[in-house]
Design a protein around this motif. Sequence first.
Motif, PDB file in Angstrom:
ATOM      1  N   SER A  37       0.830  -1.211   0.000  1.00 47.96           N
ATOM      2  CA  SER A  37       0.000   0.000   0.000  1.00 47.96           C
ATOM      3  C   SER A  37       0.861   1.255   0.000  1.00 47.96           C
ATOM      4  CB  SER A  37      -0.948   0.006   1.198  1.00 47.96           C
ATOM      5  OG  SER A  37      -1.834  -1.079   1.093  1.00 47.96           O
ATOM      6  N   ASP A  60      -7.828  -3.751  -1.681  1.00 53.29           N
ATOM      7  CA  ASP A  60      -7.564  -4.642  -0.556  1.00 53.29           C
ATOM      8  C   ASP A  60      -8.905  -4.956   0.095  1.00 53.29           C
ATOM      9  OD1 ASP A  60      -6.669  -6.105   1.503  1.00 53.29           O
ATOM     10  OD2 ASP A  60      -5.219  -4.643   2.236  1.00 53.29           O
ATOM     11  N   ASN A  65      -7.153   0.434   3.068  1.00 55.20           N
ATOM     12  CA  ASN A  65      -6.598   1.464   3.945  1.00 55.20           C
ATOM     13  C   ASN A  65      -5.824   2.560   3.229  1.00 55.20           C
ATOM     14  OD1 ASN A  65      -4.295   0.151   3.245  1.00 55.20           O
ATOM     15  ND2 ASN A  65      -3.857  -0.674   5.268  1.00 55.20           N
ATOM     16  N   ASP A 139      -4.014  -1.552  -5.792  1.00 55.58           N
ATOM     17  CA  ASP A 139      -3.356  -1.964  -4.559  1.00 55.58           C
ATOM     18  C   ASP A 139      -4.120  -3.190  -4.043  1.00 55.58           C
ATOM     19  OD1 ASP A 139      -2.238  -2.243  -2.044  1.00 55.58           O
ATOM     20  OD2 ASP A 139      -3.067  -0.375  -1.232  1.00 55.58           O
TER      21      ASP A 139
HETATM   22 MG   LIG Z   1      -2.058  -2.927   1.914  1.00 59.85          MG
END
Ligand SMILES: [Mg+2]
Length: 293
Positions: A37, A60, A65, A139
């Motif tokens: 990330s 994710d 996040n 991501d």
């Molecule tokens: Mg991550």
Amino acid sequence: MNDQANNLRRMLHMASDGKRGTKVIAVVSGKGGVGKSNFSLNFALQLKNAGKKVILFDLDIGMANADILMGVSSKYTFVDMIEHELSIWDIIEEGPNNLSFIAGGTGLSSMFQLNPRKLSRFLQQLELINGEFDYIIFDMGAGATKDRFNFILSATEVIVVTTPEPTSVTDAYAMLKYIQLKDQNIPVSVLVNRAESNSEGKKTFENLKVVSGQFLQKDISLLGIIPNDPIVLKAVKAQVPFSLYSPDSKPSKAIIKIANDYIGENTFEEKKEPFQMFLNKFKKYFLDKSGGE
Ligand SMILES: [Mg+2]
Ligand SMILES: Nc1ncnc2c1ncn2[C@@H]1O[C@H](COP(=O)(O)OP(=O)(O)OP(=O)(O)O)[C@@H](O)[C@H]1O
């Protein structure tokens, strides 16, 4: 650089990249917590800084996040696009330095039991951003689920993130093996994160390259090496991407170089319609219920 020069650069890039279409880059790992990330966010920011049009897509599932790392609270996630019939333009948020991003949100795991109607809506909306960006950066979460692999295998290219830890390298190899089993044609490069030295980073890559060539007949390239540095954790705590938090730090210099090298020396074979290929593959994988875990 002043705004006018920036705009001009952007326009020039637009002119040259428009023909090539949008590339989808999936950032993956075997082991969790290796820095996907942080890498995705800072890579996206530095590609943008170099004049590319980039959108970061937090995939994710369940543990999204990216917005926390940017200190931005997102209004919508891509769940809203499918469940509440919002358009893709409604869910694109703005992060630091006007980076476009789509937040993953929680509760996404069930999202992926997309019925055909939802799937076609999802694809229709994605199609709207074709050509609007040079790069879409996914991501991805760690580990192997069928949903994740549908995205990974559909991507134009894959970046596998690993640290020098043997457990991380072994899991990176497992990821390479899975990708290779399913599709031999996806270009894969490796990002070694948290290296104690450049030579440790290189050695980590070389080991992976040797086993990958020997046992998988897969050639991989080195995208770059990011040093282990406490500044990354500090930046995470401050909720500011590390390359903005401390632009002169070693990890920031590394990511700036990686982004510039990537643009300058992108040796991957240019695909004509990368985004269309992504959509076609995605549809194929999603409708094929047989494969995956
Ligand atoms: Mg991550
Ligand atoms: N280059 C680095 N130097 C020092 N620490 C780092 C570095 N990169 C990442 N970290 C640490 O590792 C933590 C996890 O990073 P990150 O959240 O980017 O990993 P991830 O691979 O996305 O994790 P997940 O698999 O849970 O999605 C960071 O919060 C930071 O503390």
